[in-house]
Design a protein around this motif. Sequence first.
Motif, PDB file in Angstrom:
ATOM      1  N   ASP A  45     -80.002   0.168  -6.899  1.00  6.44           N
ATOM      2  CA  ASP A  45     -79.344   0.056  -5.659  1.00  6.44           C
ATOM      3  C   ASP A  45     -77.896   0.268  -5.745  1.00  6.44           C
ATOM      4  N   PRO A  46     -77.329   1.091  -5.256  1.00  3.29           N
ATOM      5  CA  PRO A  46     -75.780   1.375  -5.238  1.00  3.29           C
ATOM      6  C   PRO A  46     -75.090   0.045  -4.927  1.00  3.29           C
ATOM      7  N   ILE A  47     -75.289  -0.438  -3.719  1.00  2.63           N
ATOM      8  CA  ILE A  47     -74.698  -1.468  -3.265  1.00  2.63           C
ATOM      9  C   ILE A  47     -74.445  -2.708  -4.219  1.00  2.63           C
ATOM     10  N   ARG A  48     -75.840  -2.915  -4.647  1.00  2.00           N
ATOM     11  CA  ARG A  48     -75.966  -4.306  -5.564  1.00  2.00           C
ATOM     12  C   ARG A  48     -75.408  -3.781  -6.968  1.00  2.00           C
ATOM     13  N   VAL A  49     -75.397  -2.716  -7.349  1.00  2.00           N
ATOM     14  CA  VAL A  49     -74.679  -2.257  -8.646  1.00  2.00           C
ATOM     15  C   VAL A  49     -73.057  -2.443  -8.375  1.00  2.00           C
ATOM     16  N   SER A  52     -71.523  -4.392  -6.318  1.00  2.00           N
ATOM     17  CA  SER A  52     -71.160  -5.693  -5.921  1.00  2.00           C
ATOM     18  C   SER A  52     -71.562  -6.612  -7.143  1.00  2.00           C
ATOM     19  N   ASP A  53     -72.208  -6.112  -8.351  1.00  2.00           N
ATOM     20  CA  ASP A  53     -72.480  -6.776  -9.393  1.00  2.00           C
ATOM     21  C   ASP A  53     -71.230  -7.315 -10.195  1.00  2.00           C
ATOM     22  N   HIS A  54     -70.737  -8.360 -10.172  1.00  2.00           N
ATOM     23  CA  HIS A  54     -69.573  -8.810 -10.950  1.00  2.00           C
ATOM     24  C   HIS A  54     -69.564  -8.650 -12.612  1.00  2.00           C
ATOM     25  N   SER A  55     -70.808  -8.497 -13.024  1.00  2.00           N
ATOM     26  CA  SER A  55     -70.871  -8.162 -14.446  1.00  2.00           C
ATOM     27  C   SER A  55     -70.058  -7.000 -14.840  1.00  2.00           C
ATOM     28  N   LEU A  56     -70.215  -5.910 -13.990  1.00  2.00           N
ATOM     29  CA  LEU A  56     -69.449  -4.747 -14.049  1.00  2.00           C
ATOM     30  C   LEU A  56     -67.894  -4.805 -14.583  1.00  2.00           C
ATOM     31  N   VAL A  57     -67.325  -5.964 -14.173  1.00  2.00           N
ATOM     32  CA  VAL A  57     -65.945  -6.133 -14.358  1.00  2.00           C
ATOM     33  C   VAL A  57     -65.810  -6.558 -15.806  1.00  2.00           C
ATOM     34  N   GLU A  58     -65.176  -5.752 -16.723  1.00  2.00           N
ATOM     35  CA  GLU A  58     -65.080  -6.208 -18.023  1.00  2.00           C
ATOM     36  C   GLU A  58     -63.519  -6.655 -18.204  1.00  2.00           C
ATOM     37  N   THR A  59     -62.528  -5.980 -17.737  1.00  2.00           N
ATOM     38  CA  THR A  59     -61.244  -6.162 -18.049  1.00  2.00           C
ATOM     39  C   THR A  59     -60.468  -6.143 -16.561  1.00  2.00           C
ATOM     40  N   PRO A  60     -59.735  -7.066 -16.270  1.00  2.00           N
ATOM     41  CA  PRO A  60     -58.928  -7.419 -14.983  1.00  2.00           C
ATOM     42  C   PRO A  60     -58.324  -6.007 -14.771  1.00  2.00           C
ATOM     43  N   GLY A  61     -58.156  -5.462 -13.790  1.00  2.00           N
ATOM     44  CA  GLY A  61     -57.415  -4.214 -13.553  1.00  2.00           C
ATOM     45  C   GLY A  61     -58.088  -2.923 -13.755  1.00  2.00           C
ATOM     46  N   HIS A  62     -59.266  -2.907 -14.380  1.00  2.00           N
ATOM     47  CA  HIS A  62     -59.961  -1.877 -14.691  1.00  2.00           C
ATOM     48  C   HIS A  62     -61.451  -1.955 -14.342  1.00  2.00           C
ATOM     49  N   GLY A 104     -62.961  -0.456 -12.154  1.00  2.00           N
ATOM     50  CA  GLY A 104     -63.572   0.982 -11.671  1.00  2.00           C
ATOM     51  C   GLY A 104     -64.256   1.680 -12.811  1.00  2.00           C
ATOM     52  N   ILE A 105     -63.810   1.227 -14.066  1.00  2.00           N
ATOM     53  CA  ILE A 105     -64.199   1.974 -15.130  1.00  2.00           C
ATOM     54  C   ILE A 105     -65.804   1.901 -15.232  1.00  2.00           C
ATOM     55  N   GLU A 106     -66.407   0.722 -15.344  1.00  2.00           N
ATOM     56  CA  GLU A 106     -68.030   0.598 -15.367  1.00  2.00           C
ATOM     57  C   GLU A 106     -68.417   1.236 -13.967  1.00  2.00           C
ATOM     58  N   ALA A 107     -67.975   0.875 -12.860  1.00  2.00           N
ATOM     59  CA  ALA A 107     -68.566   1.586 -11.639  1.00  2.00           C
ATOM     60  C   ALA A 107     -68.501   3.130 -11.614  1.00  2.00           C
ATOM     61  N   CYS A 108     -67.643   3.782 -12.449  1.00  2.00           N
ATOM     62  CA  CYS A 108     -67.863   5.210 -12.425  1.00  2.00           C
ATOM     63  C   CYS A 108     -68.278   5.893 -13.583  1.00  2.00           C
ATOM     64  N   SER A 109     -68.866   4.998 -14.420  1.00  2.00           N
ATOM     65  CA  SER A 109     -69.553   5.343 -15.712  1.00  2.00           C
ATOM     66  C   SER A 109     -70.827   6.132 -15.429  1.00  2.00           C
ATOM     67  N   VAL A 110     -71.188   6.800 -16.409  1.00  2.00           N
ATOM     68  CA  VAL A 110     -72.345   7.606 -16.280  1.00  2.00           C
ATOM     69  C   VAL A 110     -73.544   6.906 -16.615  1.00  2.00           C
ATOM     70  N   ASP A 111     -73.026   5.570 -16.954  1.00  2.00           N
ATOM     71  CA  ASP A 111     -74.287   4.460 -17.216  1.00  2.00           C
ATOM     72  C   ASP A 111     -74.618   3.744 -16.112  1.00  2.00           C
ATOM     73  N   ASN A 112     -73.741   3.933 -15.070  1.00  2.00           N
ATOM     74  CA  ASN A 112     -74.032   3.254 -13.687  1.00  2.00           C
ATOM     75  C   ASN A 112     -75.035   4.053 -12.822  1.00  2.00           C
ATOM     76  N   PRO A 113     -76.228   3.568 -12.677  1.00  2.00           N
ATOM     77  CA  PRO A 113     -77.074   4.465 -11.800  1.00  2.00           C
ATOM     78  C   PRO A 113     -76.546   4.756 -10.304  1.00  2.00           C
ATOM     79  N   ALA A 114     -75.402   4.124  -9.928  1.00  2.00           N
ATOM     80  CA  ALA A 114     -74.854   4.548  -8.667  1.00  2.00           C
ATOM     81  C   ALA A 114     -73.587   5.475  -8.871  1.00  2.00           C
ATOM     82  N   SER A 115     -73.557   5.851 -10.109  1.00  2.00           N
ATOM     83  CA  SER A 115     -72.301   6.575 -10.368  1.00  2.00           C
ATOM     84  C   SER A 115     -72.288   8.017  -9.680  1.00  2.00           C
TER      85      SER A 115
END
Length: 142
Positions: free
Chosen positions: A4-8, A10-20, A22-33
């Motif tokens: 589910d793109p909305i849940r993906v 809003s999933d705080h586990s995607l945030v690895e480095t403060p200020g970055h 968008g990296i995981e959110a836009c990654s090809v590994d993200n089903p919502a990318s």
Amino acid sequence: MTTDPIRVLSDHSLVETPGHEGIEACSVDNPASRVIRETLARVGDKWSMLVIGVLHDGPLRFTELQRKIDGISHRMLTQTVRSLERDGLVTRTSYPEIPPRVEYAATELGRSLSVPVIELARWAAAHHDDILAARDAFDDER
């Protein structure tokens, strides 16, 4: 893992480095990318952002909208408002009058998008001289 793109998003586990964030959110590994890329492509084109920004303050007729957006052709404005309408960002209301009257308005979703769009426009205006200077410096090195 949820698809589910909305849940993906809003999933705080995607945030690895403060200020970055968008990296995981836009990654090809993200089903919502794919959805993210499509949305960014829609709002990232110059005409869509300008239409959303102009409609922030209220509905406008087509000709009023065209007058407020410097350089947009009739055809391009037609394509842009249709795409924004399809995405649920703009509504088109046709009034059965003579002559016919059509108004375009930002939806609640479109108005929520206008906030970052207007901030981006402010950022661009504030840094316009810096960007021009950087371009000149780059071009001089070539």
